[in-house]
Structure formats: structure tokens, C-alpha cells
Design a protein around this motif. Structure first.
Motif, PDB file in Angstrom:
ATOM      1  N   GLU A 191       0.825  -1.203   0.000  1.00 24.10           N
ATOM      2  CA  GLU A 191       0.000   0.000   0.000  1.00 24.10           C
ATOM      3  C   GLU A 191       0.863   1.258   0.000  1.00 24.10           C
ATOM      4  OE1 GLU A 191      -3.994  -1.763   2.249  1.00 24.10           O
ATOM      5  OE2 GLU A 191      -2.623  -0.419   3.335  1.00 24.10           O
ATOM      6  N   ALA A 192       1.957   1.233   0.750  1.00 27.95           N
ATOM      7  CA  ALA A 192       2.849   2.391   0.782  1.00 27.95           C
ATOM      8  C   ALA A 192       3.495   2.623  -0.577  1.00 27.95           C
ATOM      9  CB  ALA A 192       3.920   2.193   1.853  1.00 27.95           C
ATOM     10  N   GLU A 193       3.952   1.556  -1.224  1.00 25.48           N
ATOM     11  CA  GLU A 193       4.570   1.702  -2.547  1.00 25.48           C
ATOM     12  C   GLU A 193       3.566   2.267  -3.549  1.00 25.48           C
ATOM     13  OE1 GLU A 193       7.709   1.326  -3.485  1.00 25.48           O
ATOM     14  OE2 GLU A 193       8.264   0.909  -1.415  1.00 25.48           O
ATOM     15  N   ARG A 194       2.337   1.764  -3.497  1.00 22.99           N
ATOM     16  CA  ARG A 194       1.300   2.254  -4.400  1.00 22.99           C
ATOM     17  C   ARG A 194       0.997   3.727  -4.127  1.00 22.99           C
ATOM     18  NH1 ARG A 194      -0.993   2.724  -9.164  1.00 22.99           N
ATOM     19  NH2 ARG A 194      -3.276   2.920  -9.113  1.00 22.99           N
ATOM     20  N   ALA A 195       0.891   4.087  -2.856  1.00 24.48           N
ATOM     21  CA  ALA A 195       0.563   5.461  -2.497  1.00 24.48           C
ATOM     22  C   ALA A 195       1.653   6.438  -2.941  1.00 24.48           C
ATOM     23  CB  ALA A 195       0.343   5.562  -0.988  1.00 24.48           C
ATOM     24  N   PHE A 196       2.908   6.077  -2.703  1.00 16.77           N
ATOM     25  CA  PHE A 196       3.990   6.981  -3.093  1.00 16.77           C
ATOM     26  C   PHE A 196       4.171   7.016  -4.613  1.00 16.77           C
ATOM     27  CE2 PHE A 196       5.107   6.948   1.396  1.00 16.77           C
ATOM     28  CZ  PHE A 196       5.568   8.245   1.570  1.00 16.77           C
ATOM     29  N   GLU A 197       3.818   5.927  -5.278  1.00 15.46           N
ATOM     30  CA  GLU A 197       3.836   5.942  -6.746  1.00 15.46           C
ATOM     31  C   GLU A 197       2.818   6.948  -7.279  1.00 15.46           C
ATOM     32  OE1 GLU A 197       2.547   2.991 -10.412  1.00 15.46           O
ATOM     33  OE2 GLU A 197       3.226   2.093  -8.536  1.00 15.46           O
ATOM     34  N   LEU A 198       1.631   6.958  -6.687  1.00 17.49           N
ATOM     35  CA  LEU A 198       0.609   7.923  -7.101  1.00 17.49           C
ATOM     36  C   LEU A 198       1.044   9.352  -6.778  1.00 17.49           C
ATOM     37  CD1 LEU A 198      -2.638   6.019  -6.000  1.00 17.49           C
ATOM     38  CD2 LEU A 198      -1.806   6.395  -8.330  1.00 17.49           C
ATOM     39  N   LEU A 199       1.670   9.535  -5.629  1.00 16.46           N
ATOM     40  CA  LEU A 199       2.199  10.855  -5.304  1.00 16.46           C
ATOM     41  C   LEU A 199       3.227  11.302  -6.336  1.00 16.46           C
ATOM     42  CD1 LEU A 199       2.818  10.933  -1.426  1.00 16.46           C
ATOM     43  CD2 LEU A 199       1.323  12.448  -2.728  1.00 16.46           C
ATOM     44  N   ASP A 200       4.096  10.393  -6.713  1.00 15.21           N
ATOM     45  CA  ASP A 200       5.141  10.724  -7.674  1.00 15.21           C
ATOM     46  C   ASP A 200       4.543  11.117  -9.025  1.00 15.21           C
ATOM     47  OD1 ASP A 200       7.978  10.914  -8.286  1.00 15.21           O
ATOM     48  OD2 ASP A 200       7.666   9.173  -9.573  1.00 15.21           O
ATOM     49  N   ARG A 201       3.488  10.419  -9.418  1.00 12.50           N
ATOM     50  CA  ARG A 201       2.816  10.761 -10.677  1.00 12.50           C
ATOM     51  C   ARG A 201       2.174  12.139 -10.603  1.00 12.50           C
ATOM     52  NH1 ARG A 201      -0.575   5.280 -12.275  1.00 12.50           N
ATOM     53  NH2 ARG A 201       1.198   3.823 -12.353  1.00 12.50           N
ATOM     54  N   GLY A 202       1.659  12.473  -9.422  1.00 15.94           N
ATOM     55  CA  GLY A 202       0.937  13.728  -9.286  1.00 15.94           C
ATOM     56  C   GLY A 202       1.821  14.940  -9.053  1.00 15.94           C
TER      57      GLY A 202
END
Length: 210
Positions: A191-202
Motif C-alpha cells: 500500500e505504501a509503494e502504491r501510495a507513493f507511486e501515485l504521489l510521484d505521478r501527481g
């Protein structure tokens, strides 16, 4: 090398810990709302005035255990490696916190920490007070990311703190409902990897430019 605290400072630390520990014992035994500040002061063998010198509110007696780390995101950004963008440093720090079962990530099942999770989750006044501390951490991160008042820095800090809060709370709920930290760890990491991936995209491009 950090110098050892002097005798006066050690006594203050001991008093603070004694008050906090007495409060937690009473809250867990009788419930947060049923325990008065006078009850806590009596159990800790201090005056009510002394108690408030260390903890401005009843809620702080519990929430300080998490709020002591409220500026952690800002500290991570300030101490990041040369050339490392802030978001990468925050991602690595959160992952390391999960691996080491740090309480701030919500993935610590030490009995006293788990008891705090449950107490906060079940007490609206504590949840509200914790939210106030998180806002303070968000402000500190925004000041570290950019000039005071800069909109992009404020928005980035808001998004980052919101992600960390949601990840931690998901872990709190899982552990409060009976999972162990070891059982929860793979899911928490995913979940953390997914969340930070979305942050990075945004907001990743903003960090690359900043």
C-alpha cells in the motif's frame, strides 16, 4: 555527538514519563472520559499545576506519544542525501519505518503502543487532537519544501501528510482488529509503494524542478 542530558533535564524527563504512564494506565482501565486530570495527578504524585506544565491538555497525555514525531517528515527532507529529491527521501523513510515496525507508521504491535492505537481510534477527542498535531507537521513540511506561503509547497505537503496519515491509520485498524505487525507488513509495504507511486505521478515533476 549529542551530549548526555544533565540531572535537571533527566528529572524532567522522568516526571513527564511518569505522568504519561499513569494517565495511560488509568485511561485503559477506566476509559478516557471517566478519568479526570486530578485522578492522573494523584496517581503520578504531582500537582495539577505540574501536570499542565508538561501536558497542556488531557488529550496530550496520550497523543504526545505520536505527536513527538510530528515534524519527522520535515526532518527527513532536511537531512536527505545530496541529489535525492524530497519525495524519494520520504518514501524511503516510510518504508524503513515499516520494516522496523516504528509506531509512527501504525505498524507496531508492542502491547503499550497497540493499546494507544485502540484508545485513539475509540476516542473522538483524541482523534481530533491528533489531527491538530498532524496539521502542525504539514506546516513544518511545507516550510521545508519551499518559501513561506508558496502554494505548490503547501499543496505538496498536504498531499504527503495525508498519504502518510491514511497509510498509518490503515495499519492501526488492522492491528487493532487482531493482525500482527508481521502479518500486516507485506500489505502495508504494498500500500505504501502504491501510495507513493501515485504521489510521484501527481507531484513528482514539481520536486524534480524544485
Amino acid at each position: 555527538m549529542t551530549p548526555e542530558p544533565g540531572l535537571r533535564e533527566r528529572k524532567k524527563q522522568h516526571t513527564r514519563a511518569a505522568i504519561s504512564d499513569a494517565a495511560l494506565r488509568l485511561f485503559l482501565a477506566d476509559g478516557f472520559d471517566a478519568v479526570s486530570v486530578v485522578d492522573i495527578a494523584t496517581a503520578a504524585e504531582v500537582s495539577k499545576r505540574t501536570l499542565f506544565k508538561y501536558f497542556p491538555s488531557k488529550e496530550d497525555l496520550v497523543v504526545h506519544r505520536f505527536a513527538d514525531h510530528v515534524d519527522e517528515a520535515a526532518r527527513v527532507v532536511r537531512s536527505r542525501a545530496p541529489g535525492q529529491v524530497p519525495l524519494a527521501a520520504l518514501r524511503a523513510a516510510f518504508r524503513a519505518g515499516l520494516d522496523h515496525h516504528e509506531p509512527s507508521t501504525g505498524l507496531c504491535d508492542a502491547p503499550e503502543v497497540l493499546a494507544c492505537y485502540r484508545l485513539v481510534l475509540n476516542t473522538p477527542a483524541l482523534t481530533a487532537r491528533l489531527a491538530q498535531f498532524l496539521t502542525s507537521g504539514e506546516d513544518a513540511l511545507a516550510r521545508t519544501l519551499g518559501p513561506p506561503g508558496e502554494l505548490d509547497a503547501r499543496l505538496a505537503a498536504s498531499a504527503i501528510i495525508a498519504v502518510q496519515r491514511n497509510l498509518s491509520e490503515a495499519n492501526w485498524h488492522a492491528l487493532a482488529n487482531g493482525q500482527t505487525a508481521a502479518q500486516r507488513h507485506p500489505v502495508a509495504v504494498g500500500e505504501a509503494e502504491r501510495a507513493f507511486e501515485l504521489l510521484d505521478r501527481g507531484i513528482g515533476d514539481w520536486f524534480q524542478v524544485a
